[in-house]
Design a protein around this motif. Structure first.
Motif, PDB file in Angstrom:
ATOM      1  N   LYS A  50       0.593  -1.045  -0.290  1.00 15.26           N
ATOM      2  CA  LYS A  50       0.446  -0.119  -0.195  1.00 15.26           C
ATOM      3  C   LYS A  50       0.692   1.836  -0.135  1.00 15.26           C
ATOM      4  O   LYS A  50      -0.042   2.134  -0.137  1.00 15.26           O
ATOM      5  N   ASN A  51       2.465   1.108  -0.077  1.00 13.20           N
ATOM      6  CA  ASN A  51       2.923   2.363   0.781  1.00 13.20           C
ATOM      7  C   ASN A  51       3.834   2.443  -0.659  1.00 13.20           C
ATOM      8  O   ASN A  51       4.828   3.358  -1.150  1.00 13.20           O
ATOM      9  N   ILE A  52       3.989   1.715  -1.742  1.00 14.32           N
ATOM     10  CA  ILE A  52       4.936   1.296  -2.814  1.00 14.32           C
ATOM     11  C   ILE A  52       4.133   2.327  -3.855  1.00 14.32           C
ATOM     12  O   ILE A  52       5.616   3.190  -4.671  1.00 14.32           O
ATOM     13  N   PHE A  53       2.805   3.059  -3.919  1.00 15.40           N
ATOM     14  CA  PHE A  53       2.923   4.746  -4.385  1.00 15.40           C
ATOM     15  C   PHE A  53       3.183   5.830  -4.017  1.00 15.40           C
ATOM     16  O   PHE A  53       3.189   7.324  -4.345  1.00 15.40           O
ATOM     17  N   ASP A  54       3.538   5.784  -2.712  1.00 19.90           N
ATOM     18  CA  ASP A  54       4.460   7.072  -2.089  1.00 19.90           C
ATOM     19  C   ASP A  54       6.091   7.511  -2.361  1.00 19.90           C
ATOM     20  O   ASP A  54       6.698   6.855  -2.670  1.00 19.90           O
ATOM     21  N   LYS A  55       5.995   8.983  -2.731  1.00 18.44           N
ATOM     22  CA  LYS A  55       7.739   9.307  -3.480  1.00 18.44           C
ATOM     23  C   LYS A  55       8.666   8.602  -2.659  1.00 18.44           C
ATOM     24  O   LYS A  55       8.129   9.024  -0.781  1.00 18.44           O
ATOM     25  N   PHE A  56       8.962   8.047  -3.234  1.00 24.44           N
ATOM     26  CA  PHE A  56      10.653   7.739  -2.480  1.00 24.44           C
ATOM     27  C   PHE A  56      10.640   6.479  -1.672  1.00 24.44           C
ATOM     28  O   PHE A  56      11.450   6.412  -1.013  1.00 24.44           O
ATOM     29  N   TYR A  57       9.151   5.458  -2.233  1.00 28.14           N
ATOM     30  CA  TYR A  57       9.741   4.834  -1.646  1.00 28.14           C
ATOM     31  C   TYR A  57       9.392   3.575  -1.480  1.00 28.14           C
ATOM     32  O   TYR A  57       9.955   3.371  -2.867  1.00 28.14           O
ATOM     33  N   ARG A  58      10.483   3.212  -0.749  1.00 27.39           N
ATOM     34  CA  ARG A  58      11.305   2.117  -1.700  1.00 27.39           C
ATOM     35  C   ARG A  58      11.074   0.445  -0.555  1.00 27.39           C
ATOM     36  O   ARG A  58      11.219   0.870   0.649  1.00 27.39           O
TER      37      ARG A  58
END
Length: 237
Positions: free
Chosen positions: A177-185
């Motif tokens: 659910k977080n992979i579309f957040d900017k800079f999230y890896r």
């Protein structure tokens, strides 16, 4: 307090951006410089050897172009307050242009494409092409052992669905659910080059078209689905 929190977020984004420039741009740039020097200093290379080195330079150049495009698009799309250039888009043409950046994958038969026969789509041609490029780039980077990536374009009555699937090692559904957040890896992807902004740009593009995007873990892989509403129907004779 809110002002200082905003400053902290801005500083964090700036640091992340510097990390991208210093690492992810330096890697392909080093390849280009090193390979060019090898070409210039070695006059005994045969034709195939020269072609292989030129292919390396071309691939590194494409990686740099893609990263720079994403950095610029990330800034431009972050406000979600831009004027889209809507026009009738032929997805077969958009896919053809997008696939030019993955010629090596096509040559190795690593992409399975299924496109339903559908009408023209009303949207921003350039952004839709960037959407496909980023989705495929992400899938190829995280696919396991050069397994095939699948791209399906599905036409339903009121929406157009883009599905991209790649085989992957186990991923916790809660992290997706977080992979579309900017800079999230993902924590276990540190050995894979990437800026962490490609999928954030995908989300912005889909949102600007009034659509939705989601990721799910399925069949030992990751499926990303982008659903774009059909805002206008073409009157084809």
């Amino acid at each position: 307090m809110e002002f200082y929190f905003s400053l902290h977020l801005s500083a964090t984004c700036f640091i992340n951006l510097l990390n991208i420039i210093s690492h992810d741009l330096r890697t392909p740039l080093s390849t280009i410089i090193g390979t060019t020097n090898l070409l210039l200093s070695n006059s005994n290379l045969d034709e195939q050897g020269r072609k292989n080195l030129l292919d390396d330079i071309n691939y590194a150049s494409i990686r740099m172009k893609r990263l720079i495009t994403n950095i610029l698009d990330s800034t431009r799309l972050s406000s979600l307050n831009i004027d889209l250039k809507f026009d009738w888009c032929d997805f077969e043409d958009i896919i053809g242009v997008a696939l030019e950046e993955f010629a090596d994958k096509l040559q190795d038969d690593l992409l399975d494409i299924k496109i339903e026969d559908f009408r023209l789509f009303w949207g921003d041609n350039i952004l839709l092409k960037q959407l496909l490029v980023n989705l495929l780039d992400n899938a190829f980077k995280f696919s396991v052992n050069n397994t095939k990536v699948s791209l399906h374009i599905i036409d339903s009555k009121n929406s157009l669905k883009i599905e991209v699937f790649n085989q992957s090692s186990y991923i916790d559904e809660r992290k997706l659910k977080n992979i579309f957040d900017k800079f999230y890896r993902l924590e276990d992807s540190n050995d894979i080059s990437g800026s962490g902004i490609g999928l954030a740009i995908c989300k912005s593009i889909v949102t600007l078209h009034g659509g939705e995007i989601k990721a799910s873990a399925i069949n030992n892989g990751v499926l990303i689905e982008a659903k774009l509403p059909i805002l206008k129907k073409a009157n084809l004779v």
